[in-house]
Design an enzyme around this catalytic site. Structure first.
Site, short mmCIF file in Angstrom:
data_model
loop_
_atom_site.label_atom_id
_atom_site.label_comp_id
_atom_site.label_asym_id
_atom_site.label_seq_id
_atom_site.Cartn_x
_atom_site.Cartn_y
_atom_site.Cartn_z
CB ILE A 88 57.76 29.39 42.39
CG1 ILE A 88 56.43 28.96 42.94
CG2 ILE A 88 58.57 29.99 42.72
CD1 ILE A 88 56.17 28.98 44.84
N GLY A 145 61.44 29.69 49.56
CA GLY A 145 60.61 28.47 49.32
C GLY A 145 60.36 28.19 50.77
NE ARG A 146 56.73 26.45 53.86
CZ ARG A 146 55.54 27.15 52.80
NH1 ARG A 146 56.05 28.33 52.11
NH2 ARG A 146 54.11 27.10 52.77
CD GLU A 150 57.71 32.15 57.58
OE1 GLU A 150 57.33 32.04 57.90
OE2 GLU A 150 59.29 32.15 57.01
CG HIS A 200 56.74 32.81 54.41
ND1 HIS A 200 56.37 32.16 55.25
CD2 HIS A 200 55.74 33.13 53.64
CE1 HIS A 200 55.84 31.21 54.84
NE2 HIS A 200 55.78 31.85 53.06
CB ALA A 207 57.08 35.67 48.36
#
Ligand SMILES: O=CC(=O)O
Length: 338
Positions: free
Chosen positions: A177, A253-254, A283, A301, A303
């Site tokens: 990515i 990412g996270r 989340e 979230h 993507a």
């Protein structure tokens, strides 16, 4: 007894019993987005712990000797407690690109293979990362709100945004990515540099071993790495202050890679210029402070979610399960390389 569409007089339930058993702990978002049948639900017996009235351990113990594979997704953990109840499991196939929900060392110890979404989502996630960056810099969402609220006519022009071309973009994590993000930003005229566990021999972008040094030498930091013990809160107060007042951060990412409380504080006090965020620490809960910030772009979230990629994902998941069950190499096996 009902006759099913194969002409035999066995019920669908009876036929399903002979299929290889794959356990799921949570419905993969892709099931509702493109349909469970896209995951060849007629070839596997999906045992869904979330549809059972039984407590998880009891459910797993009941099927423990027949479950061969786990289909993981999202945040539901695949940890040592679960794996020890499933001695016949030989593979964890996950619909995610990230693997932070899986206890990788425990899988290695038990000889369990892991397959993830591989390259399937890389382009989509990279597109959204660039989209978020452009949105923050050029104030796309903020000026959209301005127009909708009738403020253009009432108050005149919205303040200008900032140019993307020429910006120094620091990529944190140059995996699939990160590399796609780098290529896109290079095409936009940005000066790309990166931080990764190791220097990558196949790129000529400047490498910073220290993420703080990378932050000090860029205008935008784009977080593309996975979450691990090593990367949790890697983007801390020190890194954010190194990024500085004019700096922008993007995270696809996270959430927990950034110390979120610290980021909120930095944004409130103008210690960084803005943020584009697809992921959050807790989340789906998002710090309320963000809601009033026009320099922050929020995305739930998502993507990875395009129907095109989800279709590719379904083929990859089915291919991985079939390959495992026929003793063939997995299509997207995760190997601890970087
Ligand atoms: O965030 C999404 C994924 O890891 O696939």
């Amino acid at each position: 007894m009902g006759v099913n569409n194969t002409g035999s007089d066995r019920t669908q339930e009876e036929e399903q019993k002979d299929l290889p058993k794959v356990v799921l702990f949570r419905p993969p978002p892709a099931f509702s987005l493109i349909g469970e049948e896209s995951f060849a639900s007629n070839k596997f017996h999906f045992l869904k712990t979330y549809d059972s009235q039984l407590p998880l351990d009891q459910f797993l113990s009941t099927h423990s000797h027949s479950i061969k594979a786990i289909l993981s997704s999202g945040a539901a953990p695949v940890n040592a407690d679960i794996l020890q109840l499933l001695p016949e499991v030989g593979v964890v196939v996950t619909t995610s690109a990230g693997l932070n929900q899986i206890d990788i060392p425990e899988c290695r110890r038990r000889g369990i293979k892991i397959a993830n979404a591989g390259y399937v989502y890389s382009a989509d996630v990279a597109d959204l990362a660039v989209g978020l960056l452009i949105d923050v810099l050029r104030k796309v969402s903020a000026s959209d709100r301005y127009v909708r609220q009738g403020l253009w006519a009432a108050k005149g022009n919205y303040p200008p945004g900032s140019k993307l071309s020429g910006k120094r973009a620091g990529i944190v994590g140059l995996g699939n990515i990160g590399y796609e993000v780098a290529k896109r930003l290079e095409a936009f005229g940005c000066l790309v540099s990166y931080n990764s566990r190791k220097k990558k021999p196949y790129v000529s972008y400047p490498f910073y071993h220290d993420v703080c040094e990378l932050a000090a030498n860029c205008d935008a930091l784009i977080i593309c790495c996975g979450l691990s013990d090593e990367t949790r809160h890697m983007i801390n107060k020190q890194v954010l202050s190194a990024l500085g007042k004019e700096g922008v951060i993007v995270n696809i990412g996270r959430g927990a890679i950034i110390d979120e409380k610290e980021m909120v504080r930095c944004l409130m006090q103008g210690e960084i210029a803005g943020a584009g965020l697809d992921v959050f620490e807790n989340e789906p809960n998002v710090p309320k402070e963000f809601f009033a910030m026009d320099n922050v772009v929020l995305s739930p979230h998502r993507a990875v979610f395009t129907p095109e990629s989800l279709k590719d994902l379904s083929q990859l998941v089915v291919g991985n399960l079939e390959a495992f069950l026929s003793n063939k190499p997995l299509l997207s096996e995760y190997v601890d390389s970087e």
